[in-house]
Design a protein around this motif. Structure first.
Motif, mmCIF file in Angstrom:
data_model
loop_
_atom_site.group_PDB
_atom_site.id
_atom_site.type_symbol
_atom_site.label_atom_id
_atom_site.label_comp_id
_atom_site.label_asym_id
_atom_site.label_seq_id
_atom_site.Cartn_x
_atom_site.Cartn_y
_atom_site.Cartn_z
ATOM 1 N N ILE A 1 -8.819 -6.630 2.929
ATOM 2 C CA ILE A 1 -9.266 -5.797 1.644
ATOM 3 C C ILE A 1 -8.085 -4.769 1.386
ATOM 4 N N VAL A 2 -8.788 -3.517 2.535
ATOM 5 C CA VAL A 2 -7.454 -2.730 3.120
ATOM 6 C C VAL A 2 -6.368 -2.905 2.345
ATOM 7 N N PHE A 3 -6.057 -3.953 3.637
ATOM 8 C CA PHE A 3 -4.732 -4.591 3.406
ATOM 9 C C PHE A 3 -3.924 -4.995 2.084
ATOM 10 N N THR A 4 -4.991 -5.685 1.151
ATOM 11 C CA THR A 4 -4.765 -6.388 -0.579
ATOM 12 C C THR A 4 -4.182 -5.129 -1.239
ATOM 13 N N VAL A 5 -4.977 -4.569 -1.109
ATOM 14 C CA VAL A 5 -5.247 -3.120 -1.726
ATOM 15 C C VAL A 5 -3.433 -2.470 -1.896
ATOM 16 N N PHE A 6 -3.330 -2.664 -0.587
ATOM 17 C CA PHE A 6 -2.023 -1.943 0.027
ATOM 18 C C PHE A 6 -0.269 -2.994 -0.686
ATOM 19 N N LEU B 1 -1.189 6.651 3.964
ATOM 20 C CA LEU B 1 -3.186 6.372 4.566
ATOM 21 C C LEU B 1 -3.759 4.852 4.531
ATOM 22 N N VAL B 2 -3.724 3.600 3.220
ATOM 23 C CA VAL B 2 -4.685 2.704 3.064
ATOM 24 C C VAL B 2 -3.522 2.360 4.511
ATOM 25 N N LEU B 3 -2.182 1.641 4.015
ATOM 26 C CA LEU B 3 -1.933 1.230 5.300
ATOM 27 C C LEU B 3 -1.942 1.243 7.016
ATOM 28 N N SER B 4 -2.673 2.378 7.274
ATOM 29 C CA SER B 4 -3.523 3.096 8.660
ATOM 30 C C SER B 4 -4.353 3.342 8.564
ATOM 31 N N CYS B 5 -5.469 2.904 7.759
ATOM 32 C CA CYS B 5 -6.380 2.589 7.340
ATOM 33 C C CYS B 5 -6.599 0.961 7.941
ATOM 34 N N ALA B 6 -5.366 0.021 7.531
ATOM 35 C CA ALA B 6 -6.211 -1.605 7.371
ATOM 36 C C ALA B 6 -5.410 -1.764 9.036
ATOM 37 N N THR B 7 -4.482 -0.851 9.125
ATOM 38 C CA THR B 7 -4.285 -1.537 11.011
ATOM 39 C C THR B 7 -5.349 -0.683 11.863
ATOM 40 N N VAL B 8 -6.126 0.515 11.753
ATOM 41 C CA VAL B 8 -7.015 0.467 12.593
ATOM 42 C C VAL B 8 -8.327 -0.467 12.290
ATOM 43 N N LEU B 9 -8.351 -0.672 11.098
ATOM 44 C CA LEU B 9 -9.422 -1.297 11.062
ATOM 45 C C LEU B 9 -9.326 -3.008 11.713
ATOM 46 N N PHE B 10 -7.450 -3.298 12.035
ATOM 47 C CA PHE B 10 -7.233 -4.970 12.637
ATOM 48 C C PHE B 10 -7.546 -4.914 13.944
#
Length: 62
Positions: free
Chosen positions: A8-13, A35-44
């Motif tokens: 979901i976060v990567f889709t926003v990015f 920040l969005v890409l970093s959040c997607a990376t951490v979640l992954f």
């Protein structure tokens, strides 16, 4: 759960990048994209580490 969050976060990015490239209507700035890409990376990474922990726990008990 974490993997779905990462998607979901990567889709926003990706949406932000696509809108910025094709329609010149990006809704996030440079810091927001980072920040969005970093959040997607951490979640992954969390999702992958949990999957590995589950796999090693199941392999070790047999």
């Amino acid at each position: 759960m974490f993997l779905i969050g990462a998607v979901i976060v990567f889709t926003v990015f990706f949406s932000n990048v696509a809108l910025g490239a094709f329609a010149d209507a990006a809704f996030l700035g440079d810091v927001g994209e980072m920040l969005v890409l970093s959040c997607a990376t951490v979640l992954f990474v969390v999702a992958i580490l949990r999957k590995e922990a589950d796999r090693s726990k199941n392999d070790g008990s047999q």
